[in-house]
Design a protein around this motif. Sequence first.
Motif, PDB file in Angstrom:
ATOM      1  N   ASN A 402       5.125  41.989-112.359  1.00 58.34           N
ATOM      2  CA  ASN A 402       5.633  43.127-113.120  1.00 58.34           C
ATOM      3  C   ASN A 402       7.093  43.469-112.863  1.00 58.34           C
ATOM      4  N   PHE A 403       7.618  43.137-111.679  1.00 60.75           N
ATOM      5  CA  PHE A 403       9.014  43.523-111.451  1.00 60.75           C
ATOM      6  C   PHE A 403       9.904  42.355-111.026  1.00 60.75           C
ATOM      7  N   GLY A 404       9.388  41.131-111.097  1.00 61.02           N
ATOM      8  CA  GLY A 404      10.243  39.969-110.880  1.00 61.02           C
ATOM      9  C   GLY A 404      10.462  39.634-109.419  1.00 61.02           C
ATOM     10  N   GLN A 438       0.490  52.746-109.980  1.00 63.72           N
ATOM     11  CA  GLN A 438       1.804  53.264-110.342  1.00 63.72           C
ATOM     12  C   GLN A 438       2.462  52.414-111.423  1.00 63.72           C
ATOM     13  N   ASN A 439       2.121  51.129-111.458  1.00 63.46           N
ATOM     14  CA  ASN A 439       2.755  50.185-112.370  1.00 63.46           C
ATOM     15  C   ASN A 439       2.019  50.045-113.703  1.00 63.46           C
ATOM     16  N   SER A 440       0.850  50.670-113.843  1.00 65.32           N
ATOM     17  CA  SER A 440       0.022  50.472-115.029  1.00 65.32           C
ATOM     18  C   SER A 440       0.140  51.653-115.986  1.00 65.32           C
ATOM     19  N   GLU A 462       8.385  50.700-115.909  1.00 63.73           N
ATOM     20  CA  GLU A 462       9.829  50.794-115.707  1.00 63.73           C
ATOM     21  C   GLU A 462      10.222  50.988-114.247  1.00 63.73           C
ATOM     22  N   LEU A 463       9.239  51.090-113.370  1.00 62.03           N
ATOM     23  CA  LEU A 463       9.536  51.330-111.962  1.00 62.03           C
ATOM     24  C   LEU A 463      10.248  50.141-111.331  1.00 62.03           C
ATOM     25  N   ARG A 527       5.293  60.544-116.038  1.00 63.54           N
ATOM     26  CA  ARG A 527       5.104  59.212-115.457  1.00 63.54           C
ATOM     27  C   ARG A 527       5.760  59.144-114.080  1.00 63.54           C
ATOM     28  N   TYR A 528       5.264  58.204-113.280  1.00 66.32           N
ATOM     29  CA  TYR A 528       5.913  57.922-111.993  1.00 66.32           C
ATOM     30  C   TYR A 528       7.355  57.496-112.232  1.00 66.32           C
ATOM     31  N   GLN A 529       8.243  57.842-111.294  1.00 65.25           N
ATOM     32  CA  GLN A 529       9.646  57.482-111.443  1.00 65.25           C
ATOM     33  C   GLN A 529      10.263  57.193-110.078  1.00 65.25           C
TER      34      GLN A 529
END
Length: 674
Positions: A402-404, A438-440, A462-463, A527-529
């Motif tokens: 999800n974040f590379g 948090q990522n979903s 977007e986290l 949303r989480y940020q």
Amino acid sequence: MIEIKSRALLMAGASVALLASADLARADESKTDVNQVEQVVVTAAATQQKLADAPASISVVTEEDLHVRPIRDLTDILDRVEGVTINRSGNQRTIQLRGLGSAYTLFLIDGKRVNSTSAMFRGNDFDAGWVPVEAISRVEVVRGPMSSLYGSDAIGGVVNIITKPVGDHWSGSASVDYVAQENRDAGDAYKAGFFASGPLVGDILGLKVYGGYNRRLSDQNSVNPKTSSGGAPLSGIRDKHEAYVDGTLAWTPNSLNTVLVNTGGNRLTHDAFPMERLDWSLTHKGDYDFGQTQIRAFGDQIKNEVGNVSGQKNPNKATNAAVDGRVTLPWEAGRQTITIGGEWRRQKLDDPANLKGLPGTASYGQNTTTQVDQRALFVEDEIKLTQALRLTVGDRYDDHENFGGHHSPRAYLVFHATPNITFKAGAAKAFRAPTLLQNSPNWGSVSCGSATTGCYIIGSTELKPETANSKELGVRAEYDRFSAGVTVFRNDLKNMIDISSRTRDVTLAPTYSNFVGFLPDGRPIFRYQNIAKVRSQGVETNARFQLSDKIDLTANYTYLDSKNRSNPVELAMIYQPKHSANATVNVRPTKAWSLFATWNYVGEQFLAVYTNAAYNVKREGYGTVDVGAAYALDAATTVRFGVLNSADKAIKRETSDEYNEEGRRFFAAVTRRF
């Protein structure tokens, strides 16, 4: 801030000067004054090392330490380790390392990751209790980031629970403990456990098994007779009962190869939340002419039978699976030891209650499962620059679905200035990936105090990963009857993931940076940020004195300055005492008798912090004293008894931010070895 840094540097400088003076004063002593039995650790590097050579700040809790006083879970002993504090929110006890919360402490069992976060997303105190003390050989606590080896979640450090090995002859132990509260409205505790291991077929096939049961009864409401506002009493420490069973087969077909097959199960119930964990692993270890190898597959399944909301039943199931391997190659001509390894890991969650999407939308409830994969490669090189100077460098590259990609490098120097004095210094970068929830964006939960008129929180793709830069400098002196050490550290954490920005006020909600919109019923969505920045810095010290052949003293002290730097005005972190200290005296008047007295000090700390300091909630510092004795009835049987919190320094909750400190308790235990 300058004053804090200066104070830390002065303390470190004074300690270095003191240790150096001690070394000069003893320069004529024999090299045999250094402890003959040196501890070996496996968590701080990719290879097994002596504790003095380990490229990290590491403490070892021994098997003997675990059996001095009653231990329900590891929080009952790790709070006596320098650099470790306990988060006490809601009477839960979770481990914090160097001012960073439990989410930044990676728990391992024999080097295998354990994490129940996805199954209990609001935080929990389960991970410190999956293994009973009867099965533990030692616990290695690495303070400082270890993402270069272990990846995500190791920003604060690592707690590695190392179980007892399969023995070459049959042996084991069984024990029972009971803790009785002087205040009969507080809950008593009792437990029983066993461990056994030995050969099944000569030196080819062996077995180890352990199991046990552990329970702490609930406090009555009378333990907290009132609140500061005169409302209903807050509950005290709630019921905990825990059951364990585990078994491992060790197959050694020859001196070069070992295969381990393990499976086990736990059922832990904390208050009204039962969690069931089933785990398995298959490991091959090779010891060849060219070096050592290890490859293993392991995983677990954690069933949360109730869910996360009191009064509701919303079960979920988290499944984790991983394959990792490494090869360690000694290069004698280059005075180096190189380790290369990799890992694949999958996390999966089935949560019919919270993985539905947004209520009222067309896709609501159609997909209640989410998963994420990640892969990693790492390399570590220990270089002997001279006989006395070692440099360890390493890097890990994690590729998260999800974040590379993300690198986690570190470098660490260990310098043995003399046979008795060692300097250590290191720097590292670390990261923490957003959790599965948090990522979903499909995950959501009610919040803001109400399931119908509050707000709604969701995950976000977007986290960014949380990142940290860490530095430390330490020195240690080690003699036969005296040892002491001091370490100065600093961690700077960025992009901390946050969900505190939320409100049920529909007028204010759109002004929040993480506002998403409104549900069909009008509740605002957030949303989480990534917003928070945290700096933690301080000094850790410890000392040991062998006063005589029958008396020894150990002590440690931690100074911690931990601040949330996200706002124009820095805010203190909650449940982070600025000063912590411990001291223990052990006396062995005869071969059969041993006595101890332990003092534990928890300094002033904030329990709640607001931008308006007038609303802050603070707990003043306090100390407790435990005393006890052990008597060996014979070579196989030992009885222990004593008093915990002997001065009856009890603390009762008067606000929801506070916690209970248990009062005076009496304990008795019997251990039988065979």
